[in-house]
Design a protein around this motif. Structure first.
Motif, PDB file in Angstrom:
ATOM      1  N   VAL A   1       2.845   4.643  -0.964  1.00 53.57           N
ATOM      2  CA  VAL A   1       2.424   5.815  -1.734  1.00 53.57           C
ATOM      3  C   VAL A   1       3.577   6.807  -1.819  1.00 53.57           C
ATOM      4  O   VAL A   1       4.282   7.049  -0.829  1.00 53.57           O
ATOM      5  CB  VAL A   1       1.201   6.513  -1.087  1.00 53.57           C
TER       6      VAL A   1
ATOM      7  N   PRO B   1      -0.991  11.228  -6.395  1.00 54.72           N
ATOM      8  CA  PRO B   1      -0.255  10.192  -5.654  1.00 54.72           C
ATOM      9  C   PRO B   1       0.087   9.011  -6.551  1.00 54.72           C
ATOM     10  O   PRO B   1      -0.703   8.609  -7.407  1.00 54.72           O
ATOM     11  CB  PRO B   1      -1.245   9.795  -4.553  1.00 54.72           C
TER      12      PRO B   1
ATOM     13  N   ARG C   1       0.810   5.137  -6.410  1.00 54.81           N
ATOM     14  CA  ARG C   1       0.505   4.074  -5.457  1.00 54.81           C
ATOM     15  C   ARG C   1       1.060   2.724  -5.914  1.00 54.81           C
ATOM     16  O   ARG C   1       0.959   2.366  -7.087  1.00 54.81           O
ATOM     17  CB  ARG C   1      -1.011   3.968  -5.253  1.00 54.81           C
ATOM     18  N   GLY C   2       1.610   1.999  -4.956  1.00 51.15           N
ATOM     19  CA  GLY C   2       2.076   0.645  -5.212  1.00 51.15           C
ATOM     20  C   GLY C   2       3.544   0.581  -5.572  1.00 51.15           C
ATOM     21  O   GLY C   2       4.089   1.500  -6.210  1.00 51.15           O
TER      22      GLY C   2
ATOM     23  N   ASP D   1       0.822  -1.214   0.000  1.00 51.35           N
ATOM     24  CA  ASP D   1       0.000   0.000   0.000  1.00 51.35           C
ATOM     25  C   ASP D   1       0.858   1.268   0.000  1.00 51.35           C
ATOM     26  O   ASP D   1       0.390   2.352   0.344  1.00 51.35           O
ATOM     27  CB  ASP D   1      -0.938   0.018   1.210  1.00 51.35           C
TER      28      ASP D   1
ATOM     29  N   ARG E   1       6.621   2.785   3.555  1.00 53.99           N
ATOM     30  CA  ARG E   1       5.183   2.999   3.359  1.00 53.99           C
ATOM     31  C   ARG E   1       4.867   4.288   2.612  1.00 53.99           C
ATOM     32  O   ARG E   1       3.911   4.359   1.861  1.00 53.99           O
ATOM     33  CB  ARG E   1       4.463   3.030   4.705  1.00 53.99           C
ATOM     34  N   ARG E   2       5.673   5.322   2.860  1.00 54.48           N
ATOM     35  CA  ARG E   2       5.418   6.617   2.244  1.00 54.48           C
ATOM     36  C   ARG E   2       6.738   7.287   1.873  1.00 54.48           C
ATOM     37  O   ARG E   2       7.718   7.213   2.603  1.00 54.48           O
ATOM     38  CB  ARG E   2       4.661   7.557   3.189  1.00 54.48           C
TER      39      ARG E   2
END
Length: 289
Positions: free
Chosen positions: A200, A215, A217-218, A198, A272-273
């Motif tokens: 981003v 954004p 994503r993935g 998940d 994650r980010r």
């Protein structure tokens, strides 16, 4: 405005300044705006009859919070028409230095706070970050205690409950370094393996610098983005490890010039980010860090 501040008033303000700047930064997500607010607070404090102030700390907190709230209300409209994604101005410090007070505010939290109305954000920051009780907050905002409780309740609902952003600094730095090495070697598989499903990437160019408007994503899309940028533009970046808002990150340089700042958020051994700020108006002057 005539300044009449004496040495005692100056000393009191200087002692409170880091806390006031941190308050304004949490409310605004902008270091430059926070500095403007603190400067305005100083001008008003210097011209006030400070000898009649029972609690300078409370007086300055109220003054700064109200000035920041006014500025936040004005900023909301421009942020709604911002080109691409709006990200906070990063608080950057050399690697191994986390002394900057506002630098302990994760970018993740500042981004999340953008969901709130100006009043909700003010109450949330004053309660959660400044640890004021509802009676104090009510006095600052000119609302009832119960009204402030309700605003806080709505703010927490908008944030999906109380948030905690405790990062594993050592583990995140190792992942961040591994990501840079994988990008440098153009290793698609290694990049993908570093990200959670998940994950981003949020990028902010402000319509001034080229960046992703939405954004990404993935792991697959994030890997392709970074590899594509390097291949299509023959872009050779020098990523220097720094602290970004208290966590691991990088200063992005090209031909010796600072062109961006990237913050990294990780959990459970995966990234994650990524927060990529390339809007030149948001990049910190290097002589300040």
């Amino acid at each position: 405005m005539t300044l009449v501040a004496d040495d005692r008033s100056l000393d009191l303000f200087v002692a409170e300044r880091p806390r006031l700047r941190a308050l304004a930064y949490r409310m605004l997500g902008s270091l430059s705006d926070a500095d403007d607010v603190v400067q305005d607070a100083w001008l008003r404090w210097a011209a006030a009859d400070t000898g009649a102030v029972d609690s300078p700390r409370a007086f300055l907190t109220t003054l700064t919070a109200r000035l920041a709230l006014d500025r936040l209300r004005a900023a909301k409209a421009s942020r709604e028409t911002y080109v691409g994604q709006w990200l906070p101005e990063p608080a950057v410090a050399p690697e191994g230095n986390a002394d900057e007070p506002e630098g302990s505010v994760p970018l993740a939290l500042l981004v999340l706070l953008e969901r709130l109305s100006p009043e909700q954000r003010a109450v949330y920051v004053l309660r959660e970050a400044m640890d004021l009780d509802y009676a104090e907050i009510a006095g600052i905002l000119g609302r009832s205690v119960e009204g402030c409780r309700q605003i806080m309740k709505r703010a927490r609902a908008a944030l999906d409950g109380p948030q905690r952003f405790a990062a594993d600094g050592t583990g995140t730095r190792a992942l961040a370094d591994a990501f840079v090495q994988a990008c440098a070697s153009l290793d698609y598989g290694r990049i993908v393996a570093l990200f959670s499903q998940d994950a981003v990437l949020l990028a902010d160019g402000g319509g001034v610098a080229r960046s992703a408007l939405n954004p990404i994503r993935g792991p697959d899309r994030i890997a392709r983005f970074f590899l594509g940028v390097q291949r299509k533009r023959a872009l050779l970046l020098d990523l220097v490890p720094v602290r970004v808002n208290g966590g691991p990150g990088f200063a992005l340089r090209q031909d010796g010039d600072l062109i961006g700042v990237m913050g990294v958020e990780a959990a459970d051994g995966q990234i994650r980010r990524l927060y990529l700020i390339v809007n030149p108006r948001k990049l910190p002057p290097e002589d300040l860090w």
